[in-house]
Design an enzyme around this catalytic site. Structure first.
Site, short mmCIF file in Angstrom:
data_model
loop_
_atom_site.label_atom_id
_atom_site.label_comp_id
_atom_site.label_asym_id
_atom_site.label_seq_id
_atom_site.Cartn_x
_atom_site.Cartn_y
_atom_site.Cartn_z
N TYR A 158 -9.09 2.04 18.91
CA TYR A 158 -9.16 1.34 17.62
C TYR A 158 -9.36 -0.17 17.82
CZ TYR A 158 -7.44 -0.11 12.96
OH TYR A 158 -7.29 -0.66 11.70
N LYS A 162 -12.52 -2.29 16.51
CA LYS A 162 -12.36 -3.39 15.56
C LYS A 162 -12.80 -4.72 16.17
CE LYS A 162 -10.71 -1.33 11.80
NZ LYS A 162 -11.62 -1.06 10.66
P1 NAD Z 1 -6.45 4.91 3.96
O1 NAD Z 1 -6.27 6.11 4.81
O2 NAD Z 1 -5.51 4.70 2.82
O3 NAD Z 1 -7.93 4.87 3.36
C1 NAD Z 1 -9.06 5.07 4.18
C2 NAD Z 1 -10.06 5.97 3.47
O4 NAD Z 1 -11.20 6.14 4.34
C3 NAD Z 1 -9.51 7.38 3.17
O5 NAD Z 1 -9.66 7.71 1.81
C4 NAD Z 1 -10.32 8.29 4.08
O6 NAD Z 1 -10.58 9.58 3.53
C5 NAD Z 1 -11.61 7.49 4.27
N1 NAD Z 1 -12.30 7.88 5.49
C6 NAD Z 1 -11.77 8.05 6.73
N2 NAD Z 1 -12.72 8.44 7.58
C7 NAD Z 1 -13.88 8.52 6.89
C8 NAD Z 1 -15.21 8.87 7.21
N3 NAD Z 1 -15.53 9.26 8.45
N4 NAD Z 1 -16.15 8.82 6.24
C9 NAD Z 1 -15.83 8.44 4.97
N5 NAD Z 1 -14.58 8.11 4.60
C10 NAD Z 1 -13.62 8.15 5.55
O7 NAD Z 1 -6.41 3.66 4.97
P2 NAD Z 1 -6.48 2.08 4.70
O8 NAD Z 1 -5.26 1.50 5.28
O9 NAD Z 1 -6.84 1.78 3.30
O10 NAD Z 1 -7.67 1.69 5.69
C11 NAD Z 1 -8.88 1.07 5.26
C12 NAD Z 1 -9.44 0.22 6.38
O11 NAD Z 1 -8.55 -0.87 6.66
C13 NAD Z 1 -9.64 0.95 7.71
O12 NAD Z 1 -10.83 0.53 8.31
C14 NAD Z 1 -8.45 0.50 8.52
O13 NAD Z 1 -8.67 0.57 9.91
C15 NAD Z 1 -8.32 -0.94 8.04
N6 NAD Z 1 -7.02 -1.55 8.31
C16 NAD Z 1 -5.90 -1.10 7.67
C17 NAD Z 1 -4.67 -1.70 7.95
C18 NAD Z 1 -3.39 -1.30 7.27
O14 NAD Z 1 -2.34 -1.86 7.60
N7 NAD Z 1 -3.41 -0.36 6.33
C19 NAD Z 1 -4.61 -2.74 8.89
C20 NAD Z 1 -5.76 -3.16 9.52
C21 NAD Z 1 -6.96 -2.58 9.21
#
Ligand code: NAD
Length: 268
Positions: A158, A162
């Site tokens: 990851y 990123k």
């Molecule tokens: P989440 O799981 O709530 O939402 C992510 C969504 O992406 C889900 O609805 C899932 O079904 C969809 N998804 C996953 N794989 C997919 C694919 N191959 N094709 C289409 N859709 C897909 O997670 P989140 O926390 O909202 O994450 C969103 C982004 O933010 C991600 O890229 C994650 O790495 C990044 N991020 C999140 C955090 C955190 O603390 N939540 C921190 C840093 C980065």
């Protein structure tokens, strides 16, 4: 008139969490939005929420890693709304373990969803952006993570993906400046979504390509993570969406090739 009236946006992974909040924010400010998610029901729920609030959205269900998806995603914006102004690469999940246990599949899947898929979506958008220069600046916001800037034990796949997305962002800012496109990234810290919540049960996880992958962190680890945040709490998806929104505004037209950390004061 709202800040983004007339703009057309595509947001990947927008059925839940941060992506859904981004869609709702962009739509509330006047943008028409194509909502992607792997899972059909959450994607349709996001579309319904936007419409119920008086906004404009359509779903484009599918796995961002599938061949041909990127072209379909871009075409949906052009066919449904007549253009493409804002691209938010957000879809993804985590599949963690320490390096000695990480399989090639685990590495490849995470690199595919967080790095190759954004590359393909942006490549698919280029012919359209080149052929029809907009009067306003177009915006790309790639979703990165503090793990990509500072590393995080248990996340070599990851963190590498990123970090790669940051390289893609900075390079594309140089390639697409001539088209008046701002290309930036937001690196999130701790935002409360299902990726960071305590799992509801022992078998809680997400289903990706027929496999159940555990997500979420233990309450104990969450407490420990919370103490590292200067603001003393995790961010909400709405606060996360606010950072993305800033980079979609005309007021950020001279900001490009940057990574904005949205982490409650975390300094990497
Ligand atoms: P989440 O799981 O709530 O939402 C992510 C969504 O992406 C889900 O609805 C899932 O079904 C969809 N998804 C996953 N794989 C997919 C694919 N191959 N094709 C289409 N859709 C897909 O997670 P989140 O926390 O909202 O994450 C969103 C982004 O933010 C991600 O890229 C994650 O790495 C990044 N991020 C999140 C955090 C955190 O603390 N939540 C921190 C840093 C980065």
């Amino acid at each position: 008139m709202s800040k983004l009236t007339g703009r057309i946006a595509i947001v990947s992974g927008a059925g839940r969490g941060i992506g859904r909040a981004v869609v709702q924010k962009l739509a509330a400010e006047g943008a028409s939005v194509v909502v992607n998610d792997l899972d059909p029901d959450p994607a349709e729920e996001t579309v319904a929420a936007v419409k119920a609030a008086g906004g404009s959205a359509v779903a484009c269900v599918g796995d961002v890693t599938e061949a041909g998806f990127a072209e379909r995603f871009v075409r949906t914006a052009v066919d449904s709304f007549g253009g493409l102004d804002i691209i938010v690469n957000n879809a993804g999940y985590t599949w963690d373990t320490v390096i000695q246990r990480m399989t090639d599949e685990q590495w490849d899947d995470i690199l595919d969803v967080h790095l190759k898929a954004p590359f393909r979506i942006l490549r698919a958008a280029q012919p359209y952006i080149r052929a029809s220069p907009a009067e306003h600046h177009r915006k790309v916001v790639n979703i990165s993570s503090i793990a990509g800037l500072g590393g995080n034990a248990g996340q070599v796949n990851y963190a590498a993906a990123k970090a790669g997305l940051v390289g893609l962002t900075k390079t594309l800012a140089k390639e697409w400046g001539r088209y008046r496109v701002n290309v930036n990234a937001v690196a999130f810290g701790l935002i409360m979504t299902r990726l960071t919540e305590a799992p509801a049960s022992a078998d809680a996880g997400i289903d990706v390509r027929g496999r159940r992958i555990k997500v979420g962190v233990s309450a104990q680890l969450l407490d420990a993570m919370r103490t590292t945040v200067p603001l003393g709490r995790p961010g909400t998806p709405q606060e996360a969406a606010g950072a993305v929104y800033l980079l979609c505004l005309p007021e950020s037209d001279y900001v490009s090739g940057q990574v904005v950390v949205c982490g409650g004061g975390l300094v990497i």
